[in-house]
Design an enzyme around this catalytic site. Structure first.
Site, short mmCIF file in Angstrom:
data_model
loop_
_atom_site.label_atom_id
_atom_site.label_comp_id
_atom_site.label_asym_id
_atom_site.label_seq_id
_atom_site.Cartn_x
_atom_site.Cartn_y
_atom_site.Cartn_z
N SER A 176 29.40 28.29 19.94
CA SER A 176 27.97 28.50 20.13
C SER A 176 27.38 27.64 21.24
O SER A 176 26.22 27.80 21.60
CB SER A 176 27.22 28.21 18.82
OG SER A 176 27.44 26.87 18.40
N GLN A 183 35.22 19.53 16.93
CA GLN A 183 34.62 19.13 15.67
C GLN A 183 35.66 18.42 14.80
O GLN A 183 36.87 18.53 15.03
CB GLN A 183 34.06 20.34 14.92
CG GLN A 183 32.96 21.07 15.66
CD GLN A 183 32.34 22.16 14.82
OE1 GLN A 183 31.91 21.93 13.68
NE2 GLN A 183 32.29 23.37 15.35
#
Length: 365
Positions: A176, A183
């Protein structure tokens, strides 16, 4: 006169010992025409700084806070974490009567924390465009986060068991925000994919008194047909059982349970392998090659079999099949039967191996 079986033209199944599953290989299908969906190529003109980016240095994040003007890697708690530390305990009710509900309806509460790791302050970079010294810093950041969370689990009794570090690169993989980042999700349970690998490690160790990935590294170094890259510490290879067209694994050549055990040399060697592999990916179809990649390693504060059976490796799952715009989909038979691929692992490794190390994709823009 019977014909000899041709692995480059005849369909066959290959066994994945990590997941205890099979994949259908159909090399003769590589010739079929494609009239299906095509992806939009990645934009080639991305600014070094994007004022609307929630990850760029100094910018406001979507929740209202602001990033520091960081100059290297930067880690912060995910503003939209998939798990939470502070939530009520889930009291699981078991009747003790072996009812259908007891047998079939199972649930676990799960706590944890999620983090975003910005690889670079520059909005327009990707891993293949970064310097090895800067990728070394990324790996050191992963290592520090692993160590910090391990310490918090012991000293602060935080509900941390397994740290899944990963990156989704490109819009084709659902990314996105194009700022270079990954992450890290830390859960109080070992995720299913990793748990299955540990079950396979344990099963293999009991059957053969050896490490599954240790033996696999020996086999690949003997056969060499699926090795793409190699240095002192790591192999980059297309697994014999690969599902995605140009799927690869970076696997330690000697037993290293987790990134916490890395030496400076191993961090430098992993940075080099990550850069060389992703440069080859970009050069393959002259595009910013999308993928999902992640680290598999020992759980935090592992002991016993969890520590002794662990062998550090990384999975790269790229979707592109024939060009920058044609991707593979896991649908139909692959969702209802078992995964299937056209190109053999050996053919994919050969194509990647032949690509050189210069980043032609950006040179030709």
């Amino acid at each position: 006169m019977s014909q000899e079986f041709d692995f480059t033209d005849n369909s066959h199944r290959r066994y994945n010992p990590l997941t205890d599953s099979w994949i259908l290989v159909s090399p003769h299908r590589a010739k079929r025409p494609w009239l299906g969906q095509q992806e939009t190529p990645a934009k080639s003109t991305i600014p070094e700084y994007e004022e609307k980016c929630f990850l760029c240095p100094g910018n406001k994040r979507v929740t209202g806070g602001a990033n520091p003007k960081y100059e290297s890697t930067y880690v912060f708690q995910n503003d939209f974490a998939a798990v939470k530390i502070d939530q009520p305990a889930l009291e699981v009710q078991d009747s003790g009567k072996d009812t259908l509900k007891d047998r079939l309806i199972k649930v676990q509460g799960v706590r944890g924390n999620c983090f975003v790791i910005c690889f670079s302050p520059k909005h327009n970079l990707t891993i293949p465009q970064m310097q090895v010294k800067d990728l070394y810093k990324v790996i050191s950041t992963w290592q520090q986060l692993y160590n910090d969370l391990s310490k918090q689990a012991v000293e602060e009794k935080k509900p941390f068991k397994y740290l899944q570090i990963f990156e989704n690169k490109g819009t084709a993989m659902g990314c996105s925000n194009l700022h270079p980042h990954g992450q890290a999700w830390c859960l109080e349970a070992v995720p299913s994919e990793v748990s299955q690998e540990f079950k396979s490690f344990d099963k293999y160790k009991h059957a053969h008194n050896a490490d599954l990935l240790g033996d696999y590294v020996k086999l690949e170094m003997e056969e060499r047909s699926r090795i793409v890259l190699e240095n002192d510490s790591f192999l980059v290879l297309v697994p014999y059982w690969a599902v995605w067209p140009f799927e690869t694994m970076i696997v330690a050549k000697t037993k290293v349970p987790s990134i916490a055990h890395f030496t400076d040399k191993q961090k430098d060697d992993l940075a080099s392998m990550m850069k060389q592999l992703t440069v080859k990916y970009d050069n393959l179809f002259e595009t910013s090659f999308p993928y999902s990649m992640g680290l598999h390693q020992a759980p935090l504060n592992a002991t016993g079999d969890e520590l002794n059976n662990a062998w550090f490796h990384m999975h790269f799952y790229p979707p592109l099949l024939r060009s920058a715009t044609v991707r593979k989909f896991l649908v139909g038979f692959e969702m209802l039967g078992e995964p299937q691929r056209d190109l053999t692992a050996e053919q994919a490794a050969d194509r990647l191996r032949k690509l050189d190390g210069d980043h032609h994709y950006t040179e030709n823009l």
